[in-house]
Design an enzyme around this catalytic site. Structure first.
Site, PDB file in Angstrom:
ATOM      1  N   SER A 142       0.694  -0.962  -0.147  1.00 27.23           N
ATOM      2  CA  SER A 142       0.141  -0.127   0.110  1.00 27.23           C
ATOM      3  C   SER A 142       0.921   1.313   0.050  1.00 27.23           C
ATOM      4  CB  SER A 142      -0.904  -0.063   1.623  1.00 27.23           C
ATOM      5  OG  SER A 142      -1.515   0.969   1.209  1.00 27.23           O
ATOM      6  N   TYR A 155      -3.074  -1.369  10.014  1.00 27.00           N
ATOM      7  CA  TYR A 155      -2.842  -1.593   8.671  1.00 27.00           C
ATOM      8  C   TYR A 155      -1.527  -1.710   7.768  1.00 27.00           C
ATOM      9  CZ  TYR A 155      -4.384  -1.269   3.145  1.00 27.00           C
ATOM     10  OH  TYR A 155      -4.235  -2.095   2.008  1.00 27.00           O
TER      11      TYR A 155
END
Length: 247
Positions: A142, A155
């Site tokens: 990400s 995350y």
């Protein structure tokens, strides 16, 4: 024919990757956790275009299920393609959480850890005996590992760990000529974290050099290319696919 295993293939980037791989003549095994209908719709779409695909259930957060999943993959390879090895693994499955550090519970933390780092580690380990020499691994990370975004700390931290793990996979699997790369999406229109409303989308588009948020196919095409022989000398890299997000 290359055969690719894609986790979380019932929607979003995983579904796009399955379709893009099939367009390039690859066979596809995609997994789903709860969205069986979505997974089957992707399989039917691939088959309608002359490709070959199947869907298998898998919860990437349940590490104890991986041995059984490996057996399912082996059976599917033999029955559908007459093969005992596959050629590419895409560790894509995941879920999001938007919450400040002070409010994250241990259960939420562990859930994200299991799906985004522990799961890919042990799933790759479990599937290695079925992964062909010269195969390719793509791990989905990400842009939040580069751009600190309040509310996604666990995350992003685990995606950062997966980015490091990718380089170690490339190092340790190199003797078998297995490549490992990470793809790091920027702002993409998916259902992860509840999707995008108009206001949030406008903000993200304004922060992206190309002036829009990405679509799943923008990422799926890159992953499919990394799995192909065209990227045979690309290894141990983290490739951000975000249209120039916060540069």
């Amino acid at each position: 024919m290359k055969i690719i295993v894609i986790t979380g293939g019932s929607r979003g980037i995983g579904a796009s990757t399955a379709v893009q791989c099939a367009k390039r003549g690859m066979g596809v095994i995609l997994t789903y956790r709860s969205h069986a209908a979505g997974a089957e719709s992707i399989v039917r779409a691939i088959e309608a275009e002359g490709g070959k695909a199947l869907a298998l259930p898998l919860d990437v957060g349940q590490i104890q299920s991986f041995a059984g999943f490996r057996d399912d993959v082996a059976a599917a390879l033999a029955a559908t393609w007459g093969r005992d090895r596959f050629d590419g693994l895409v560790n894509n499955a995941g879920h999001g959480l938007f919450r400040p550090i002070e409010a994250v519970t241990e259960a939420e933390f562990d859930g994200l850890l299991n799906v985004h780092l522990k799961g890919p580690f042990f799933l790759t380990q479990a599937l290695l005996p079925l992964l062909a020499d010269g195969a390719s691994i793509v791990n989905l990370t990400s842009a939040t590992t580069r751009v600190a975004t309040a509310g996604v700390a666990p995350y992003a931290a685990f995606k950062g760990g997966l980015e490091v793990l990718t380089r170690y996979m490339a190092k340790e699997f190199g003797e078998r000529r297995i490549r490992a790369n990470a793809v790091s999406p920027g702002a993409i229109r998916t259902e992860l974290g509840g999707g995008l409303n108009d206001e949030f989308e406008a903000l993200l588009a304004s922060q992206t050099a190309l002036g829009r948020v990405g679509e799943p196919d923008d990422v799926g095409r890159v992953i499919a290319n990394l799995l192909s022989d065209d990227s045979g000398w690309v290894n141990a890299q983290s490739i951000e696919v975000g249209g120039g997000y916060i540069i």
